[in-house]
Design a protein around this motif. Structure first.
Motif, short mmCIF file in Angstrom:
data_model
loop_
_atom_site.label_atom_id
_atom_site.label_comp_id
_atom_site.label_asym_id
_atom_site.label_seq_id
_atom_site.Cartn_x
_atom_site.Cartn_y
_atom_site.Cartn_z
N THR A 175 -24.44 22.61 -81.15
CA THR A 175 -24.35 21.45 -80.26
C THR A 175 -25.23 21.67 -79.04
O THR A 175 -25.60 22.80 -78.70
N ALA A 176 -25.56 20.58 -78.38
CA ALA A 176 -26.46 20.65 -77.23
C ALA A 176 -25.87 21.51 -76.10
O ALA A 176 -26.58 22.29 -75.45
N LEU A 209 -26.22 25.22 -77.03
CA LEU A 209 -27.62 25.62 -77.02
C LEU A 209 -28.14 25.70 -75.59
O LEU A 209 -28.85 26.66 -75.23
N ARG A 210 -27.80 24.72 -74.78
CA ARG A 210 -28.27 24.70 -73.40
C ARG A 210 -27.79 25.94 -72.65
O ARG A 210 -28.53 26.53 -71.84
N THR A 270 -30.82 18.36 -79.13
CA THR A 270 -31.04 19.79 -79.36
C THR A 270 -32.51 20.08 -79.64
O THR A 270 -33.04 21.10 -79.20
#
Length: 492
Positions: free
Chosen positions: A226-227, A230-231, A267
């Motif tokens: 998920t974003a 990942l962030r 993403t």
């Protein structure tokens, strides 16, 4: 879910009446105390006034993967434990810890004791790759590695060797894979203030790992993370991100996938931004830099054995892949026959969890789930040949497979409870006076078999002791990680 929610709301009053009109309460047993189990218990207690709900778990501790799966540096995700605790403390709910289905008692015995049995024990095994060298030392499943750093009593002795290599490979590109990479690369001073298990923190403090490779069969558009996750890892300080620019080239099919999914688009944008930033970094980042390599379009072909350390992994042979349509609009990875070798001394396979059946339970081994329709367990894997098993239901990963986040189990539980309630109204679950012994019968059976039951008050003692030990080290808790210690505190 819109139609279901409307039907559920309109019918809730009749469900409550059906459950409470009988002089005998509806006795329900839920196997598994993770999110699926607790959400199911919460919905049942609200929908069926007078119903008695018992939750059993093979561990002395409740909360499933919220306790043993959520990364220690994600404390905010664990706040849901407060909600689950309120459910466990409900006057019509009881927790039976240290009770293993299939060992302490059978499924058939459980069904004799309760009107309704809901299986929500999740997935406690993992998938295999089925490639040469998979049994070499230094290769671990994500389940056991995550359980190791989270203090699960089954994996406290895993003892991964983090000293003799500077490179670890994580196969898979989901959120669990990101968790593992982050724990391996995060400064240990930051982990020291979390509830990470003491044995794991000590091992990580002495770790020589400076490079982690996250390997995916498909491209950056298809990665399963998920974003938010990942962030977080892309934003870690003093961590150098390595991405092959060629892997970021997208096809018209990729573009179409991103149009249909904001998550995939977001993403991909994060990866592109990170790759651009990495390209402008100094070519001399300093001594001992930590690196995260995001590698796409590769699949493991075999694990290679070390010449110096007999029986230990020394690397992974990877086959390059390309994406082809499977005819349903989904792109699958297909090997090209081109290979490359990646040296490493440690591998973690984050390729998916797998549920396991118990005796007397219909099971679809190909899909790794219990055959069901809206939570109702079917007699056979083939729906055409099946009828539902009276009073037997599933929820969570056993029902739908190991997918989704904690919140996904809320809707899953809602659907299963809707099926239970519908069956009660239709009279398909007979609630007759004295027909089921419920929790009292379960307690008597377990005591006769000398099973040490850990009630929720026993868990509260464990909780208090862990917090006391943690306060001595400026941590939220120091987990008890052995069966002996957990039972000693929880059964006194």
């Amino acid at each position: 879910m819109t139609v279901f929610r409307a039907w559920y709301s309109l019918s809730r009053r009749s469900f409550s009446t059906a459950s409470s009109s009988s002089s005998c309460p509806l006795h329900v047993c839920i196997v598994g105390s993770g999110p699926a189990g607790f959400y199911t218990a919460d919905k049942l207690l609200k929908a069926h006034k007078g119903a008695r709900v018992d939750i059993i778990d093979r561990l002395p501790t409740p909360f499933g993967l919220v306790r043993s799966g959520v990364a220690p540096d994600h404390s905010e995700t664990k706040i849901v434990i407060n909600q689950f605790s309120r459910v466990a403390q409900h006057e019509r709910c009881s927790f039976f810890g240290n009770v293993m289905l299939g060992s302490a008692l059978s499924l058939s015995e459980l069904r004799e004791l309760y009107h309704v049995v809901v299986l929500a024990y999740g997935a406690e095994s993992e998938r295999d790759l089925g490639i040469p060298g998979e049994n070499l030392k230094g290769i671990h499943s994500s389940r056991e590695f995550v359980w190791w750093y989270n203090g699960h009593p089954d994996c406290r002795n895993l003892n991964p060797d983090l000293k003799k290599t500077d490179t670890a490979v994580v196969l898979g590109q989901g959120n669990v894979a990101l968790d593992i990479a982050r724990i391996l690369l995060r400064p240990k001073t930051e982990l020291a203030s979390t509830d990470i298990a003491d044995h794991a923190l000590s091992a990580l403090e002495e770790s020589s790992i400076r490079k982690v490779y996250l390997i995916g069969r498909r491209g950056p558009v298809q990665a399963a993370w998920t974003a938010k996750e990942l962030r977080e890892i892309l934003g870690m300080k003093n961590l150098h991100i390595k991405i092959n620019q060629a892997d970021l080239l997208v096809t018209p099919v990729d573009e179409e996938e991103m149009k249909k999914s904001r998550i995939r688009k977001r993403t991909y944008e994060l990866l592109s931004k990170a790759a651009t930033a990495a390209a402008t970094e100094s070519s001399h980042p300093g001594p001992g830099p930590r690196e995260l390599h995001l590698v796409f379009f590769r699949k493991p072909d075999q694990f290679l054995e070390s010449d110096e350390r007999t029986g230990h992994v020394s690397g992974v042979q990877l086959e390059k892949t390309i994406l082809e349509s499977d005819g349903t609009g989904r792109q699958i990875a297909v090997g090209t026959g081109q290979h490359e070798y990646l040296h490493c001394g440690m591998v973690v396979k984050s390729i998916g969890y797998k549920s396991v059946p118990v005796e007397g339970l219909p099971f679809d081994h190909q899909k790794g789930v219990v055959p069901n329709i809206r939570g109702r367990v079917l007699t056979h894997a083939s729906r055409e040949e099946s009828q539902s098993e009276p009073g037997l239901y599933v929820c969570g990963w056993l029902k739908r497979g190991p997918t989704g986040i904690i919140g996904t189990n809320l809707q899953c539980a809602e659907e299963t409870v809707g099926s239970i309630s519908e069956d009660v109204v239709k009279g398909q679950i007979a609630i007759a006076t004295g027909s089921k012994a419920g929790g009292e019968g379960l307690r008597q059976l377990l005591e006769a078999r000398n099973v040490k039951i850990v009630p929720f008050k026993g868990w509260e003692k464990i909780d208090a002791e862990e917090k006391r030990l943690g306060s001595e080290r400026n941590k939220p808790r120091e987990k008890l990680v052995s069966w002996e210690d957990l039972l000693a505190v929880g059964t006194t």
